[in-house]
Design a protein around this motif. Structure first.
Motif, PDB file in Angstrom:
ATOM      1  N   GLN A 158       0.824  -1.212   0.000  1.00  0.00           N
ATOM      2  CA  GLN A 158       0.000   0.000   0.000  1.00  0.00           C
ATOM      3  C   GLN A 158       0.862   1.268   0.000  1.00  0.00           C
ATOM      4  N   PHE A 164       3.273   5.323  -6.061  1.00  0.00           N
ATOM      5  CA  PHE A 164       2.968   5.178  -7.487  1.00  0.00           C
ATOM      6  C   PHE A 164       1.825   6.117  -7.881  1.00  0.00           C
ATOM      7  N   GLN A 165       0.802   6.189  -7.029  1.00  0.00           N
ATOM      8  CA  GLN A 165      -0.351   7.061  -7.304  1.00  0.00           C
ATOM      9  C   GLN A 165       0.083   8.532  -7.316  1.00  0.00           C
ATOM     10  N   TYR A 169      -0.337  11.170 -10.471  1.00  0.00           N
ATOM     11  CA  TYR A 169      -0.977  12.492 -10.406  1.00  0.00           C
ATOM     12  C   TYR A 169       0.029  13.591 -10.765  1.00  0.00           C
TER      13      TYR A 169
ATOM     14  N   ILE B  43       0.809  -1.628  -8.292  1.00  0.00           N
ATOM     15  CA  ILE B  43       0.329  -1.061  -9.564  1.00  0.00           C
ATOM     16  C   ILE B  43      -1.135  -1.455  -9.790  1.00  0.00           C
ATOM     17  N   MET B  45      -3.314  -2.103  -7.564  1.00  0.00           N
ATOM     18  CA  MET B  45      -4.134  -1.357  -6.606  1.00  0.00           C
ATOM     19  C   MET B  45      -4.482   0.026  -7.168  1.00  0.00           C
ATOM     20  N   VAL B  46      -3.474   0.676  -7.724  1.00  0.00           N
ATOM     21  CA  VAL B  46      -3.710   2.022  -8.272  1.00  0.00           C
ATOM     22  C   VAL B  46      -4.593   1.940  -9.520  1.00  0.00           C
ATOM     23  N   GLU B  47      -4.393   0.913 -10.321  1.00  0.00           N
ATOM     24  CA  GLU B  47      -5.245   0.769 -11.511  1.00  0.00           C
ATOM     25  C   GLU B  47      -6.701   0.552 -11.104  1.00  0.00           C
ATOM     26  N   LEU B  49      -8.102   1.760  -8.423  1.00  0.00           N
ATOM     27  CA  LEU B  49      -8.609   3.068  -7.991  1.00  0.00           C
ATOM     28  C   LEU B  49      -8.893   3.967  -9.201  1.00  0.00           C
ATOM     29  N   LEU B  50      -8.079   3.841 -10.237  1.00  0.00           N
ATOM     30  CA  LEU B  50      -8.354   4.600 -11.471  1.00  0.00           C
ATOM     31  C   LEU B  50      -9.661   4.119 -12.105  1.00  0.00           C
ATOM     32  N   GLU B  53     -12.338   5.747 -10.199  1.00  0.00           N
ATOM     33  CA  GLU B  53     -12.451   7.170 -10.552  1.00  0.00           C
ATOM     34  C   GLU B  53     -13.237   7.336 -11.850  1.00  0.00           C
ATOM     35  N   ALA B  60      -9.897   9.215  -6.019  1.00  0.00           N
ATOM     36  CA  ALA B  60      -9.649   8.236  -4.956  1.00  0.00           C
ATOM     37  C   ALA B  60      -8.309   8.527  -4.305  1.00  0.00           C
ATOM     38  N   ALA B  61      -7.953   9.827  -4.266  1.00  0.00           N
ATOM     39  CA  ALA B  61      -6.607  10.219  -3.837  1.00  0.00           C
ATOM     40  C   ALA B  61      -6.275   9.801  -2.404  1.00  0.00           C
ATOM     41  N   LEU B  63      -7.457   7.381  -0.464  1.00  0.00           N
ATOM     42  CA  LEU B  63      -7.765   6.022  -0.004  1.00  0.00           C
ATOM     43  C   LEU B  63      -6.548   5.195   0.384  1.00  0.00           C
ATOM     44  N   LEU B  64      -5.393   5.542  -0.169  1.00  0.00           N
ATOM     45  CA  LEU B  64      -4.201   4.739   0.122  1.00  0.00           C
ATOM     46  C   LEU B  64      -3.468   5.229   1.370  1.00  0.00           C
ATOM     47  N   LEU B  69      -6.221  -0.480   2.949  1.00  0.00           N
ATOM     48  CA  LEU B  69      -7.349  -0.404   2.016  1.00  0.00           C
ATOM     49  C   LEU B  69      -8.031  -1.774   1.960  1.00  0.00           C
ATOM     50  N   ARG B  73     -13.761  -0.433   2.780  1.00  0.00           N
ATOM     51  CA  ARG B  73     -13.399   0.991   2.630  1.00  0.00           C
ATOM     52  C   ARG B  73     -13.638   1.467   1.207  1.00  0.00           C
TER      53      ARG B  73
END
Lengths: 282, 84
Positions: A158, A164-165, A169, B43, B45-47, B49-50, B53, B60-61, B63-64, B69, B73
């Protein structure tokens, strides 16, 4: 033989306080010590290891490359020590003015580094970029100044996802993201390199795929007592992003060409990574 | 307008498309998305969330950050963000 090793360690440590004020004396002295250390030990790397990666080199030439890699490692140890003591200022003093190609870089852009040359000096190069810079790396040697921010990728899934997130952005907002393509823990993308297999981090290539931002390989090369940042032509940057494996293969082809032209720029960590088979192949 | 159940189903569909371990059965609310749970890497996980979105039109900025997570949630975030 531990006494020569200890002696070299002591001599190198003696140079560390000098590099910030007298780089033109300390850097060549470290090079000389590193080359001699390699020549006496025939290790880290050995000429045979160099020849495995660069089979076109004759034994004598491979030995000379090994000495130069020993010198490179000693210069880098000196630089890391100086950055730990004084922050980035010693690296700034060593950095040559930006090349035209470097000065022309514009965001959004992913700058992917390899563990070759003066990799630790790159912090002094990326702070010259014309825009906000987010550096992702394992830990931090120094505290950066705006517009550069360093985000550690240490931690669990996490934490890495959060880094990464943030990078994603940052690119979408029109910034630069700097991160290493090689030398990371965990599974990644396997690509052929110098007749061996190199495992690259997936993150930079996934960022390029998801944002469509181009990826530019970035390295730093020692030039006597100075350091020069070098950039390659942009890879990817297509609408919808480029497939990760294809982009990784392109980046590695660039690295191969760079190292074939200058094998003495390969870092010891990269030598070890290439000579150690990836887990599944062991 | 969507009902809470519809939003939950949409989130679970997105989750199953990214996490093979999710299967087709019910997923506990406290099941983590990463290691020790659905096994998504950083990666993926972020995909995911994308995907959320794009599907729900809300960022979803945050949430991490903070607590792990979990499935619960993620569903709660979508429910709070989408008019019902």
């Amino acid at each position: 033989m531990s006494w020569p090793r200890r002696t070299f360690d002591i001599l190198e440590r003696g140079l560390a306080p000098l590099v910030a004020r007298y780089p033109r004396m300390a850097v060549p002295a470290a090079s000389g010590l590193g080359a001699l250390r390699n020549r006496l030990s025939s290790r880290w790397p050995s000429p045979e290891q160099v020849q495995i990666l660069f089979p076109h080199l004759a034994p004598g030439a491979a030995a000379r490359v090994a000495w130069k890699i020993g010198a490179l490692e000693a210069r880098n140890r000196l630089l890391v020590d100086a950055i730990r003591r004084h922050g980035l200022e010693p690296a700034r003093r060593l950095m040559r003015p930006a090349s035209e190609a470097f000065a022309a870089l514009r965001p959004p852009l992913i700058l992917g580094t390899f563990h070759v040359g003066a990799v630790q000096a790159l912090g002094a190069a990326v702070e010259r970029l014309p825009g906000p810079v987010l550096v992702l790396r394992l830990g931090a040697l120094y505290s950066p100044s705006p517009p550069v921010e360093i985000l550690s990728t240490e931690g669990d899934d996490q934490s890495r996802a959060l880094a990464f997130q943030r990078a994603l952005y940052h690119l979408k907002e029109g910034g630069f993201v700097v991160l290493a393509l090689d030398g990371f823990p965990g599974p990644g993308l396997r690509v052929p390199c110098l007749g061996r297999t190199l495992e690259l981090a997936r993150g930079p290539f996934a960022l390029a795929r998801l944002t469509g931002a181009p990826l530019v390989p970035l390295v730093a090369r020692w030039r006597q007592s100075e350091v020069e940042a070098e950039v390659a032509a942009a890879l990817g940057g297509t609408e919808g992003g480029m497939e990760e494996g294809a982009l990784a293969a392109s980046a590695t082809r660039w690295l191969e060409g760079y190292l074939m032209a200058a094998p003495e720029e390969i870092g010891l960590g990269l030598v070890r990574a290439l000579l150690t088979p990836p887990p599944a192949a062991r | 307008m969507a009902t809470g159940a519809q939003i939950e189903d949409a989130v679970l569909d997105l989750l199953r498309s990214r996490a093979p371990l999710a299967g087709n059965g019910a997923l506990p609310a406290d099941l983590r998305l990463g290691a020790g749970g659905l096994g998504l890497d950083s990666i993926a996980m972020v995909e995911l969330l994308l995907d959320c979105e794009r599907r729900f039109g809300v960022p979803a900025a945050g949430l991490l950050e903070g607590a792990p997570l979990t499935v619960g949630r993620l569903i709660a975030h979508a429910r709070a963000a989408v008019p019902q």
